[in-house]
Each structure stands twice: as C-alpha cells, then as structure tokens.
Design a protein around this motif. Sequence first.
Motif, PDB file in Angstrom:
ATOM      1  N   SER A 173      41.209  -2.144  14.987  1.00 23.98           N
ATOM      2  CA  SER A 173      41.915  -2.315  16.253  1.00 23.98           C
ATOM      3  C   SER A 173      43.424  -2.403  16.029  1.00 23.98           C
ATOM      4  CB  SER A 173      41.414  -3.573  16.970  1.00 23.98           C
ATOM      5  OG  SER A 173      42.099  -3.773  18.187  1.00 23.98           O
ATOM      6  N   GLY A 174      43.830  -3.150  15.011  1.00 26.82           N
ATOM      7  CA  GLY A 174      45.260  -3.266  14.715  1.00 26.82           C
ATOM      8  C   GLY A 174      45.884  -1.947  14.330  1.00 26.82           C
ATOM      9  N   ALA A 175      45.181  -1.170  13.512  1.00 30.43           N
ATOM     10  CA  ALA A 175      45.707   0.124  13.079  1.00 30.43           C
ATOM     11  C   ALA A 175      45.832   1.086  14.251  1.00 30.43           C
ATOM     12  CB  ALA A 175      44.800   0.719  11.998  1.00 30.43           C
ATOM     13  N   LEU A 176      44.853   1.062  15.157  1.00 29.62           N
ATOM     14  CA  LEU A 176      44.908   1.930  16.331  1.00 29.62           C
ATOM     15  C   LEU A 176      46.061   1.526  17.247  1.00 29.62           C
ATOM     16  CD1 LEU A 176      41.091   2.102  17.221  1.00 29.62           C
ATOM     17  CD2 LEU A 176      42.432   3.777  15.921  1.00 29.62           C
ATOM     18  N   GLU A 177      46.227   0.233  17.437  1.00 28.73           N
ATOM     19  CA  GLU A 177      47.297  -0.267  18.309  1.00 28.73           C
ATOM     20  C   GLU A 177      48.675   0.092  17.764  1.00 28.73           C
ATOM     21  OE1 GLU A 177      50.515  -2.865  19.043  1.00 28.73           O
ATOM     22  OE2 GLU A 177      49.180  -3.376  17.383  1.00 28.73           O
TER      23      GLU A 177
ATOM     24  N   SER B 116      38.192   4.178  22.172  1.00 28.65           N
ATOM     25  CA  SER B 116      38.871   4.949  23.208  1.00 28.65           C
ATOM     26  C   SER B 116      39.728   4.068  24.101  1.00 28.65           C
ATOM     27  CB  SER B 116      37.837   5.709  24.045  1.00 28.65           C
ATOM     28  OG  SER B 116      38.453   6.529  25.010  1.00 28.65           O
ATOM     29  N   ALA B 117      39.301   2.820  24.294  1.00 31.16           N
ATOM     30  CA  ALA B 117      40.056   1.885  25.134  1.00 31.16           C
ATOM     31  C   ALA B 117      41.433   1.561  24.556  1.00 31.16           C
ATOM     32  CB  ALA B 117      39.256   0.599  25.328  1.00 31.16           C
ATOM     33  N   HIS B 118      41.665   1.887  23.295  1.00 29.80           N
ATOM     34  CA  HIS B 118      42.981   1.688  22.687  1.00 29.80           C
ATOM     35  C   HIS B 118      43.976   2.767  23.105  1.00 29.80           C
ATOM     36  CE1 HIS B 118      40.604  -1.021  20.164  1.00 29.80           C
ATOM     37  NE2 HIS B 118      41.731  -1.534  19.710  1.00 29.80           N
ATOM     38  N   GLY B 119      43.479   3.783  23.839  1.00 25.98           N
ATOM     39  CA  GLY B 119      44.370   4.821  24.335  1.00 25.98           C
ATOM     40  C   GLY B 119      44.750   5.867  23.306  1.00 25.98           C
ATOM     41  N   ILE B 120      43.916   6.053  22.270  1.00 17.96           N
ATOM     42  CA  ILE B 120      44.243   7.073  21.263  1.00 17.96           C
ATOM     43  C   ILE B 120      43.851   8.456  21.785  1.00 17.96           C
ATOM     44  CG2 ILE B 120      43.937   5.373  19.447  1.00 17.96           C
ATOM     45  CD1 ILE B 120      41.375   6.806  18.623  1.00 17.96           C
TER      46      ILE B 120
END
Length: 310
Positions: free
Chosen positions: A123-127, A183-187
Amino acid sequence: MDRFSIFASRLVPKSEHFAPGHRACMGCGEALAVRHVMKVLGRNVIVANATGCLEIISSQIPQSSWEVPWIHTLFENTAAVASGIEAGIKTLIRKGRIPARKLKVVAMAGDGGTSDIGIQALSGALERGHDFLYICYDNEAYMNTGIQRSSSTPYGARTTTSPPGKKSIGQATWKKNMPAIVSAHGISYVATACPSYPFDLMDKVKRAVEVKGPTYLHILSVCPTGWRSASDLTVRLGRLAVETGMFPLYEVVEGRYRLSMDLPPLRPIRDYLKHQGRFRHLGDEEIEMIQQRISQEYHKLQELSRKNED
C-alpha cells in the motif's frame, strides 16, 4: 501445427529466463506462470522475491533458476525492497553513475506475502507512486509452510488451520478482493491472469511493464499439493476457475473495468470444486451458497465493465 499455433509461436520469445531444474512440485501452476512472465520481462529486469514457494524452489544455494538479477526479501517487505531498488536506480541515473535506460523493477510474492503480511508495504509503495510491477502468485494459502489458510483462501476450503468438522465448514470467510484493494489506490493498471490462458497472461505482463508508475498483476496459481488435486489437471483447473466465475479475468485501466473474457452463462461452480480434495467435505447447501455468491460477484464485474463501455 495449425496456423494459429504457428503465428503464436512466432510471437512468444523462445528464450527462458526462469531456468528449468527448479524444485517445484509436479503440476505447479506458479512455476508455469513465472515461466510465462519471465519470457515477457526478458533480461532487462531486477526481481525482488518474497519468502515463499517460489523463492524456495528456485534458489537453493549454490544453484538458481534465475537468469536475471534477483533478490530474496522477507515475507513482509517485498514492495518496500522493490521501491528502494527503483528509487536507487533513478538516483544513479540522475547523478550520471549509470547510463539512462529502461530497467524494470518487478516484485513477486504469494497471496500470503501480498494480501496478509505484505499489504502494508505494498500500500505504501502504491501510494508513493514507485515505477514497478507487483505480481501476486495466488495459490490461495500458505503452501510453503504447511497449507495454512490466508485471507485469499476461498470460502469452505480445507486447510491445516481451517479444518472442517462438526463446528466448522473449513475456511469461514470469503476470499479477499485484492485487485479491488489495489485499484482503490488509483494506480493506472491492475489485472488478473492465469497461466491456463498464457497469451492473455503474457499480453497483460507486457501492458503492465509499459505503464509508468506502479502496476499490479494477480495471477491464479493452481497448487496440486494444497488443493489436493491431480497434478495433470493444473491447466484444466485454471480454465474451470475462469469458466465458473471463481477467478474472472479482467483489467482495470485508469479505474475502468474491462472483462477479458465474458462467459455467459457461467459453468456450475460444482464443475470446479469436484476436482479438489480441499472442497470434498462440502454439501449441496454450502455449494449452492458459494454458487450464489460467485454469480453475484461476477454480475457486479459485468456491470462495471458494461458501464465503462457506455
């Protein structure tokens, strides 16, 4: 060889960057998936690999099946290690220490190292928006350490930590929807794939590495040992997972869903469950409940896909 096979063989690289001789179980769907993935990635890649089946079968010193730079990480920090590699490469290029070139960083982990232990680092890497591809090879339990349940284990499945009995059905929760969480991370790119559909899988790997920023692939990996299935049914079980809606193939591109294969009507879920000993204890009532849930979730995917087509 028919015309399609000749055409396909020309498109698929013949070079192997995940070498044979590894110690995977017979019929291992994960090893098959990795082979397809590495054909697309080629040699210009650095792989960070979490503890798990893949790491164990491929890297017993002094031997290795990896013909690319490869790093073994802990269960929980694969995405963090990949983030550090990606940031380090950018820094070295900016300082002129290495020539500017496209060098893809890829993180690989199982469902336990992704949806459970490693979800915080991912999650951190995606954000933060690191430019890397994360691949989850989902065999639906902690197979390497004794077939314990994970949050990716499907409802009703038998594992060593979710045994069926008088008071238990087996796994008592529904499979975590990891692609939706990512997907909820907006990538920009998220997709599901299965080695039983190799051209679809390889096409999605190619798309994922061409996108700048974080991308995610969730690959179903049939495990004959943990699923208590025949080793010669691996490809068939992968197809049945897709045909029954148990594991739909789809992409989420810039937040827009698209089914890779829309299969109305779905095959009965019983066609998939009956080949696996982990579901052998389920009765008609439980199977019907699973059927209803799968049908509902598949209908939601269809609606999302159709909505984006309008």
